[in-house]
Write a protein that holds these residues in place. Structure first.
Motif, PDB file in Angstrom:
ATOM      1  N   ALA A 171     -70.798  88.267   5.106  1.00  9.85           N
ATOM      2  CA  ALA A 171     -72.126  88.418   4.516  1.00  9.85           C
ATOM      3  C   ALA A 171     -72.049  88.771   3.030  1.00  9.85           C
ATOM      4  O   ALA A 171     -72.819  88.244   2.214  1.00  9.85           O
ATOM      5  CB  ALA A 171     -72.914  89.486   5.277  1.00  9.85           C
ATOM      6  N   ALA A 172     -71.100  89.634   2.666  1.00  9.30           N
ATOM      7  CA  ALA A 172     -70.993  90.038   1.257  1.00  9.30           C
ATOM      8  C   ALA A 172     -70.552  88.870   0.383  1.00  9.30           C
ATOM      9  O   ALA A 172     -71.018  88.702  -0.749  1.00  9.30           O
ATOM     10  CB  ALA A 172     -70.014  91.205   1.121  1.00  9.30           C
ATOM     11  N   GLU A 173     -69.644  88.054   0.918  1.00  6.31           N
ATOM     12  CA  GLU A 173     -69.188  86.895   0.155  1.00  6.31           C
ATOM     13  C   GLU A 173     -70.309  85.857   0.058  1.00  6.31           C
ATOM     14  O   GLU A 173     -70.477  85.212  -0.997  1.00  6.31           O
ATOM     15  CB  GLU A 173     -67.957  86.279   0.821  1.00  6.31           C
ATOM     16  N   ALA A 174     -71.083  85.704   1.118  1.00  6.30           N
ATOM     17  CA  ALA A 174     -72.207  84.767   1.087  1.00  6.30           C
ATOM     18  C   ALA A 174     -73.211  85.173   0.016  1.00  6.30           C
ATOM     19  O   ALA A 174     -73.703  84.345  -0.765  1.00  6.30           O
ATOM     20  CB  ALA A 174     -72.883  84.721   2.456  1.00  6.30           C
ATOM     21  N   ARG A 175     -73.509  86.455  -0.022  1.00  8.25           N
ATOM     22  CA  ARG A 175     -74.470  86.933  -1.018  1.00  8.25           C
ATOM     23  C   ARG A 175     -73.909  86.746  -2.429  1.00  8.25           C
ATOM     24  O   ARG A 175     -74.623  86.306  -3.343  1.00  8.25           O
ATOM     25  CB  ARG A 175     -74.791  88.411  -0.770  1.00  8.25           C
ATOM     26  N   ALA A 176     -72.625  87.057  -2.618  1.00 11.49           N
ATOM     27  CA  ALA A 176     -72.003  86.897  -3.937  1.00 11.49           C
ATOM     28  C   ALA A 176     -72.007  85.431  -4.363  1.00 11.49           C
ATOM     29  O   ALA A 176     -72.205  85.116  -5.549  1.00 11.49           O
ATOM     30  CB  ALA A 176     -70.575  87.436  -3.908  1.00 11.49           C
ATOM     31  N   PHE A 177     -71.787  84.540  -3.414  1.00 12.81           N
ATOM     32  CA  PHE A 177     -71.807  83.105  -3.733  1.00 12.81           C
ATOM     33  C   PHE A 177     -73.204  82.688  -4.193  1.00 12.81           C
ATOM     34  O   PHE A 177     -73.343  81.945  -5.173  1.00 12.81           O
ATOM     35  CB  PHE A 177     -71.373  82.301  -2.508  1.00 12.81           C
ATOM     36  N   ALA A 178     -74.222  83.182  -3.513  1.00 12.34           N
ATOM     37  CA  ALA A 178     -75.596  82.843  -3.906  1.00 12.34           C
ATOM     38  C   ALA A 178     -75.923  83.423  -5.285  1.00 12.34           C
ATOM     39  O   ALA A 178     -76.552  82.755  -6.121  1.00 12.34           O
ATOM     40  CB  ALA A 178     -76.582  83.375  -2.868  1.00 12.34           C
ATOM     41  N   VAL A 179     -75.509  84.641  -5.528  1.00  7.93           N
ATOM     42  CA  VAL A 179     -75.758  85.270  -6.836  1.00  7.93           C
ATOM     43  C   VAL A 179     -75.093  84.462  -7.947  1.00  7.93           C
ATOM     44  O   VAL A 179     -75.688  84.179  -8.986  1.00  7.93           O
ATOM     45  CB  VAL A 179     -75.246  86.726  -6.839  1.00  7.93           C
ATOM     46  N   ALA A 180     -73.855  84.054  -7.709  1.00  9.13           N
ATOM     47  CA  ALA A 180     -73.117  83.333  -8.751  1.00  9.13           C
ATOM     48  C   ALA A 180     -73.698  81.953  -9.002  1.00  9.13           C
ATOM     49  O   ALA A 180     -73.809  81.510 -10.152  1.00  9.13           O
ATOM     50  CB  ALA A 180     -71.644  83.211  -8.341  1.00  9.13           C
ATOM     51  N   THR A 181     -74.060  81.256  -7.937  1.00 11.46           N
ATOM     52  CA  THR A 181     -74.545  79.890  -8.120  1.00 11.46           C
ATOM     53  C   THR A 181     -75.946  79.862  -8.689  1.00 11.46           C
ATOM     54  O   THR A 181     -76.291  78.947  -9.438  1.00 11.46           O
ATOM     55  CB  THR A 181     -74.506  79.101  -6.796  1.00 11.46           C
ATOM     56  N   LEU A 182     -76.771  80.839  -8.337  1.00  6.81           N
ATOM     57  CA  LEU A 182     -78.154  80.830  -8.806  1.00  6.81           C
ATOM     58  C   LEU A 182     -78.373  81.661 -10.067  1.00  6.81           C
ATOM     59  O   LEU A 182     -79.373  81.497 -10.751  1.00  6.81           O
ATOM     60  CB  LEU A 182     -79.083  81.362  -7.708  1.00  6.81           C
ATOM     61  N   GLY A 183     -77.454  82.577 -10.331  1.00  8.07           N
ATOM     62  CA  GLY A 183     -77.635  83.418 -11.494  1.00  8.07           C
ATOM     63  C   GLY A 183     -78.726  84.446 -11.322  1.00  8.07           C
ATOM     64  O   GLY A 183     -79.308  84.926 -12.296  1.00  8.07           O
ATOM     65  N   CYS A 184     -79.016  84.816 -10.077  1.00  7.80           N
ATOM     66  CA  CYS A 184     -80.033  85.856  -9.827  1.00  7.80           C
ATOM     67  C   CYS A 184     -79.330  87.090  -9.256  1.00  7.80           C
ATOM     68  O   CYS A 184     -78.233  86.998  -8.716  1.00  7.80           O
ATOM     69  CB  CYS A 184     -81.093  85.353  -8.859  1.00  7.80           C
ATOM     70  N   ASP A 185     -79.987  88.249  -9.372  1.00  8.43           N
ATOM     71  CA  ASP A 185     -79.349  89.498  -8.973  1.00  8.43           C
ATOM     72  C   ASP A 185     -79.563  89.853  -7.504  1.00  8.43           C
ATOM     73  O   ASP A 185     -78.721  90.501  -6.897  1.00  8.43           O
ATOM     74  CB  ASP A 185     -79.870  90.646  -9.839  1.00  8.43           C
ATOM     75  N   ASP A 186     -80.689  89.468  -6.952  1.00 10.66           N
ATOM     76  CA  ASP A 186     -81.039  89.928  -5.615  1.00 10.66           C
ATOM     77  C   ASP A 186     -81.642  88.793  -4.797  1.00 10.66           C
ATOM     78  O   ASP A 186     -82.859  88.761  -4.582  1.00 10.66           O
ATOM     79  CB  ASP A 186     -82.021  91.106  -5.724  1.00 10.66           C
ATOM     80  N   PRO A 187     -80.816  87.856  -4.338  1.00  9.66           N
ATOM     81  CA  PRO A 187     -81.359  86.700  -3.617  1.00  9.66           C
ATOM     82  C   PRO A 187     -81.933  87.077  -2.254  1.00  9.66           C
ATOM     83  O   PRO A 187     -81.393  87.927  -1.553  1.00  9.66           O
ATOM     84  CB  PRO A 187     -80.139  85.787  -3.463  1.00  9.66           C
TER      85      PRO A 187
END
Lengths: 128, 139
Positions: free
Chosen positions: B58-74
């Motif tokens: 889950a933590a890696e999934a969230r980090a991947f979303a943050v990095a790809t979208l450039g948002c802080d709290d997806p």
């Protein structure tokens, strides 16, 4: 220039729009669609100078979308760039036959997308 | 799974992590999926046809979303979309390299429960957790 970004992933649409916005390209508007049918409707309503499309989408995918655009006399001249996970040489050759102006494999670096779009837009008469 | 296919899967995951999330991935020994893992499957149709399975911490999934979208709290839906797209990228990357002369169609990636641990032969650790991938080729 007006762009239409077509991808079933909202994340990818956002990535592309963010890159375009930051790239300093001569783009005045970026529209979105989540599949080929929605793209056809958007093109009929607002048109576009450049279509950026994924290939694998539910419903009408990118290949059928490009074929539909090329078969429509009003839309046929729209430049097309494909951004897809499907980067096989066989797929690229098939896209070239459909007159696709640019191809970029996912994942892409922002500068790679900028380079592809700048080249295509320059060919359309826009400065890069 | 053949060693060549396993190597291709490791290469796919590490390249995607580097390009999309700015992380350096390392191959790792298999472990069972944790309860909070985000799991997906994607079918492909050629020939060859088959399925690619992915689970991601889950933590890696969230980090991947943050990095790809450039948002802080997806939002969770955005994280799920990012993982579906990650799965799509892994499958497309591998298929295009292992079978370069064939146009193989991919379905959309679907979220679901993780399969048994032995369905995921390849494991790669990123900065925030693990990505596990399995691939079944039916024909």
């Amino acid at each position: 220039m007006r762009l239409l970004v077509v991808d079933d992933s909202a994340v990818t649409r956002a990535m592309i729009k963010r890159t375009v916005a930051a790239a300093g390209l001569p783009v005045v508007a970026v529209d979105e669609a989540s599949d080929g049918q929605a793209a056809i409707r958007a093109l009929a309503l607002r048109g576009a100078d450049l279509l950026i499309t994924d290939l694998n989408m539910p419903g009408m995918g990118g290949v059928d979308l490009v074929r539909a655009v090329r078969a429509d006399p009003v839309l046929a001249a729209i430049a097309v760039v494909v951004v897809s996970t499907d980067g096989s040489p066989a797929r690229r050759a098939m896209l070239a036959e459909l007159g696709v102006a640019g191809y970029l494999a996912k994942p892409f670096r922002p500068e790679e997308l900028r380079e592809v779009l700048a080249g295509v837009l320059a060919g359309l008469g826009g400065a890069s | 799974m053949t060693p060549a296919l396993a190597d291709a899967l490791v290469a796919a995951v590490t390249e995607i992590l580097e390009v999309a999330a700015f992380e350096l991935g390392d191959a790792a020994a298999p472990v069972a999926p944790p309860d909070d893992a985000v799991a997906t499957t994607i079918a492909f149709h050629g020939p060859p046809s088959g399925t690619v399975r992915v689970w991601i911490d889950a933590a890696e999934a969230r980090a991947f979303a943050v990095a790809t979208l450039g948002c802080d709290d997806p939002e969770p839906a955005v994280v799920a979309d990012a993982v579906r797209e990650l799965t799509n990228m892994i499958a497309g990357h591998v298929l295009g390299r292992v079978w370069p002369d064939v146009c193989i169609a991919l379905d959309g990636a679907a979220l679901g429960a993780a399969s048994p641990a032995d369905a995921y032969a390849v494991h790669v650790t990123g900065d925030h957790g693990r990505i596990a991938v399995g691939m079944e080729v039916a024909s």
